[in-house]
Scaffold this motif. Structure first.
Motif, PDB file in Angstrom:
ATOM      1  N   GLY A   1       2.284   2.405  -3.350  1.00  0.00           N
ATOM      2  CA  GLY A   1       1.356   2.886  -4.374  1.00  0.00           C
ATOM      3  C   GLY A   1       0.934   1.786  -5.341  1.00  0.00           C
ATOM      4  N   HIS A   2       0.910   0.550  -4.857  1.00  0.00           N
ATOM      5  CA  HIS A   2       0.505  -0.599  -5.679  1.00  0.00           C
ATOM      6  C   HIS A   2      -0.857  -0.326  -6.330  1.00  0.00           C
ATOM      7  N   GLU A   3      -0.972  -0.623  -7.620  1.00  0.00           N
ATOM      8  CA  GLU A   3      -2.204  -0.239  -8.332  1.00  0.00           C
ATOM      9  C   GLU A   3      -2.941  -1.415  -8.930  1.00  0.00           C
ATOM     10  N   ASP A   4      -2.655  -2.610  -8.425  1.00  0.00           N
ATOM     11  CA  ASP A   4      -3.356  -3.805  -8.902  1.00  0.00           C
ATOM     12  C   ASP A   4      -4.077  -4.467  -7.733  1.00  0.00           C
TER      13      ASP A   4
ATOM     14  N   GLY B   1      -8.224   6.567  -6.127  1.00  0.00           N
ATOM     15  CA  GLY B   1      -7.365   6.706  -4.939  1.00  0.00           C
ATOM     16  C   GLY B   1      -7.829   5.866  -3.766  1.00  0.00           C
TER      17      GLY B   1
ATOM     18  N   LEU C   1       0.822  -1.205   0.000  1.00  0.00           N
ATOM     19  CA  LEU C   1       0.000   0.000   0.000  1.00  0.00           C
ATOM     20  C   LEU C   1       0.860   1.261   0.000  1.00  0.00           C
TER      21      LEU C   1
ATOM     22  N   TRP D   1     -10.146   2.062  -2.461  1.00  0.00           N
ATOM     23  CA  TRP D   1     -10.181   0.618  -2.728  1.00  0.00           C
ATOM     24  C   TRP D   1     -11.609   0.077  -2.614  1.00  0.00           C
TER      25      TRP D   1
ATOM     26  N   GLU E   1      -9.489  -4.200  -4.514  1.00  0.00           N
ATOM     27  CA  GLU E   1      -9.259  -3.734  -5.889  1.00  0.00           C
ATOM     28  C   GLU E   1      -9.158  -2.216  -5.892  1.00  0.00           C
ATOM     29  N   PRO E   2      -8.127  -1.664  -6.552  1.00  0.00           N
ATOM     30  CA  PRO E   2      -8.056  -0.204  -6.643  1.00  0.00           C
ATOM     31  C   PRO E   2      -9.224   0.299  -7.481  1.00  0.00           C
ATOM     32  N   ASN E   3      -9.850   1.396  -7.051  1.00  0.00           N
ATOM     33  CA  ASN E   3     -11.021   1.871  -7.806  1.00  0.00           C
ATOM     34  C   ASN E   3     -10.672   3.005  -8.772  1.00  0.00           C
ATOM     35  N   GLY E   4      -9.382   3.312  -8.889  1.00  0.00           N
ATOM     36  CA  GLY E   4      -8.971   4.351  -9.840  1.00  0.00           C
ATOM     37  C   GLY E   4      -9.217   5.757  -9.319  1.00  0.00           C
TER      38      GLY E   4
END
Ligand code: SF4
Length: 495
Positions: free
Chosen positions: A85-88, A113, A82, A115, A108-111
């Motif tokens: 800045g993990h984005e998957d 910023g 976290l 989850w 899941e990242p929601n795009g």
């Protein structure tokens, strides 16, 4: 980072136990040896694991947080992911707050910023206790500093049908609970404090009741043993919930019921048969009900398997797929011919089953099942899936009749104890047709035997033994129907 040294660390399962019943939480921590063995636990765990893996497989790029060598490592890995800045997607992200440790199935990242949290369940809809489970995880993750914008129970979609390409896309459905669980999230701190207080105290004095039913509890035998013995024939033997209104009036023993208050004819029959010990038997009624069941009569029974994740093209989650049937064909002179089908090679059994049905079942005469809606449903599914066999299968469906309502209307023995399942009725009419000497004794055993037989680890000798056991069981079911039907139509119960 280390896992909290606080006494009575709590997991989401322990909090779920507490919310079901404080005594269950207390026993699971302080007296775990009192829990009964849960025979189905291993199979349920394996099925749950398979569903979880399927949910992860649909999110390529996701990373699994391993709990090796221990949960402290999982906490550290999650934090590092976290902070980097993990984005998957992250699987089994691990958080701790106030001594409560949770591993979140999917983040899941929601795009934006934040989850989306998903708790994967192998059911086809969310259950009430799932919401508390999810609320606990949202609370812990948020308190651990993670921005959870939405949360859902990700369960199997019962409308999903496996396509020829085998893709599981669409297998899951998110039941979004974000707004619904906010109130529950706000109760978590108090719930955790109360759970801890319970654990610090003595065994809660809670008697078994309706709270025991929602989630199966493996302390039931222990708790029930502490109850004073109840009546030998409780009012709950009255079918269709007929005992409830007597319980509300404080009447627990069926023998204390005022018969003038029994308005339902079935309740009256059950009451009389229990009181007198004399079976309720209407020979003429049974004969009339079966009079137009044309010969040759085919006595039919299916055994089925249901997979959470569909294995065979055209099937849905938990679709009951027939892998076996037994058919006893009875001519008018009483002579019998036996046909059966059994597939233990692990391949889709439906085509071979459908072909065997249309080949072996005569083109005329009644097809008798016990609780026939089940057999009709399986026949209908086969008919829809194999249009070239539909005419023959539909002809079978049109001739299906049901022995269960005939039995229910014309026979009751007090040893049935309020049930007309064939396993309850059979000992009262043909005790010699006992299932206890069979290796496969019921439908659950048959499914376990099927799964064992199709496992690649099963030896040929064991598979052969399972084949024999399954044939003996299914054949016994159709034999039992014939014996029961004969008994219903004959005088001679001392009645
Ligand atoms: S059996 Fe019922 S009363 Fe006993 S611990 Fe379980 S839920 Fe509680």
């Amino acid at each position: 980072m280390s896992v909290s040294p606080r006494p009575h660390g709590l997991s989401k399962s322990r909090i779920t136990y507490f919310e079901q019943c404080p005594k269950r939480l207390w026993l699971s921590v302080h007296r775990p040896e009192l829990a009964e063995d849960d025979e189905g636990a291993e199979a349920r765990f394996a099925a749950g694991h398979e569903v979880g893996a399927a949910a992860c497989s649909l999110l390529p790029g996701g990373i699994m947080v391993e709990a090796e060598p221990d949960l402290s490592a999982a906490l550290a890995t999650t934090k590092a992911l976290l902070e980097s800045g993990h984005e998957d997607p992250i699987f089994e992200a691990t958080f701790q707050h106030d001594g409560v440790l949770v591993r979140v199935d999917i983040l899941e990242p929601n795009g934006l910023g934040g989850w989306h949290m998903a708790e994967v369940k192998s059911s086809t809809k969310p259950k009430d206790y799932h919401a508390n489970d999810l609320a606990t995880q949202v609370w812990v993750a948020r308190e651990a500093g993670v921005r959870i914008d939405s949360a859902a129970i990700r369960h199997l979609d019962s409308d999903f049908v496996l396509k020829p390409e085998g893709s599981l896309e669409g297998l899951f459905f998110d039941s979004e609970l974000t707004s619904n669980i906010q109130d529950r999230v706000e109760t978590r701190a108090a719930v955790v404090a109360a759970a801890r207080e319970t654990l610090a105290g003595t065994e809660p004095n809670i008697l078994p009741g309706s709270h025991c039913n929602g989630l199966p509890c493996n302390f039931a035998a222990y708790c029930e043993a502490a109850l004073p013995p109840g009546p030998e024939c409780p009012v709950t033997l009255l079918p269709y919930g007929g005992g409830n209104r007597w319980l509300q009036r404080g009447v627990e023993d069926l023998f204390d019921v005022d018969p003038s208050g029994l308005t339902n004819p079935t309740h009256q029959r059950v009451f009389q048969a229990t009181l007198t010990g004399k079976p309720d038997h209407n020979v003429e009624g049974a004969r009339a009900a079966m009079a137009d069941w044309a010969f040759p009569r085919t006595w039919l029974d299916f055994e089925t398997i249901a997979f959470a994740i569909p294995r065979w093209v055209g099937t849905r989650p938990y679709q009951q797929v027939p892998f076996q049937f037994s058919a006893h064909i009875e001519a008018e002179d009483g002579s019998l011919e036996h046909h059966e089908f059994l597939s233990l090679d692990g391949a889709d059994p439906r085509r071979a089953c459908a072909e065997a049905l249309v080949t072996k079942i005569p083109r005329s005469g009644a097809v008798v099942a016990y609780n026939a809606g089940f057999e009709k449903g399986r026949l209908r599914e086969l008919s829809e899936f194999f249009p070239d066999l539909a005419d023959d299968l539909n002809s079978i469906i049109e001739r299906v009749v049901d022995l269960l309502p005939v039995t229910r209307a014309n026979w009751y023995h007090r040893d049935q104890r309020g049930s007309w399942s064939i396993k309850a009725v059979l000992p009262t009419v043909a005790p010699e047709l006992d299932y206890s000497e069979l290796e496969v004794k019921d439908g659950g055993n048959a499914q376990a035997a099927y799964l064992e037989a199709i496992s690649p680890e099963t030896t040929a000798a064991r598979r052969a033994a399972l084949d024999t056991a399954l044939r003996a069981y299914c054949g016994r079911d159709t034999e039992a129907m014939i014996v029961l039907a004969k008994h219903l139509c004959q005088n001679g119960d001392g009645d």
